[in-house]
Motif scaffolding. Sequence first.
Motif, short mmCIF file in Angstrom:
data_model
loop_
_atom_site.label_atom_id
_atom_site.label_comp_id
_atom_site.label_asym_id
_atom_site.label_seq_id
_atom_site.Cartn_x
_atom_site.Cartn_y
_atom_site.Cartn_z
N SER A 1 -84.83 -35.40 59.29
CA SER A 1 -85.97 -34.93 58.50
C SER A 1 -86.20 -33.43 58.70
CB SER A 1 -87.25 -35.73 58.81
OG SER A 1 -87.76 -35.44 60.08
N LEU A 2 -85.87 -32.92 59.89
CA LEU A 2 -85.99 -31.48 60.12
C LEU A 2 -84.92 -30.70 59.35
CD1 LEU A 2 -86.91 -31.49 63.91
CD2 LEU A 2 -88.41 -30.94 61.98
N VAL A 3 -83.73 -31.29 59.21
CA VAL A 3 -82.70 -30.67 58.38
C VAL A 3 -83.18 -30.63 56.93
CG1 VAL A 3 -80.37 -30.92 57.42
CG2 VAL A 3 -80.76 -31.27 59.87
N LEU A 4 -83.72 -31.74 56.46
CA LEU A 4 -84.21 -31.81 55.08
C LEU A 4 -85.36 -30.83 54.87
CD1 LEU A 4 -84.07 -35.68 54.55
CD2 LEU A 4 -82.45 -33.96 53.71
N ALA A 5 -86.22 -30.67 55.88
CA ALA A 5 -87.32 -29.70 55.77
C ALA A 5 -86.77 -28.28 55.66
CB ALA A 5 -88.26 -29.82 56.97
#
Length: 152
Positions: free
Chosen positions: A51-55
């Motif tokens: 999710s941090l990559v996607l953010a």
Amino acid sequence: MVAKFRAIQHKGRMSTNLLMLDLVKAIYWFDEALQQGLRARGWNDVTRAQSLVLANLANGESRSARIAENLGVSRQAMSQMLAEMVAKDLVCVADDPGDRRARIVTFSPSSGPLREDAGTILLALESRLERHIGKARMKAVRAAMGIDWRSV
């Protein structure tokens, strides 16, 4: 400073909370609420790291090396994580036409509905936080967190 911190911690007289821990709690709050919201909408679990990559992608970062740097992981760890995300059809990874050594990460074409749901959830969480702390504090948080952390 480190020696002083250790001495205070060793004596058990920590008088203030460390900001780092408060920031981590905030990240966990956002991510856990995002994960819960995505599950409620029928999406499979996306790990916190994913999710941090996607953010990062949603915030405009597309180079895998910069995303790795932003997350504090090695390029090798990022490559492995991206391979898992490609297998889940969350992202696409390609060579950067402008730099043969660099890799460009983009959302996969099929991730549009997930991105839309995640964006809706995150905006709702920001609104919830603003209602809780007030508009002035939210503005101050945005200003403080919006600095160029590489220049600190």
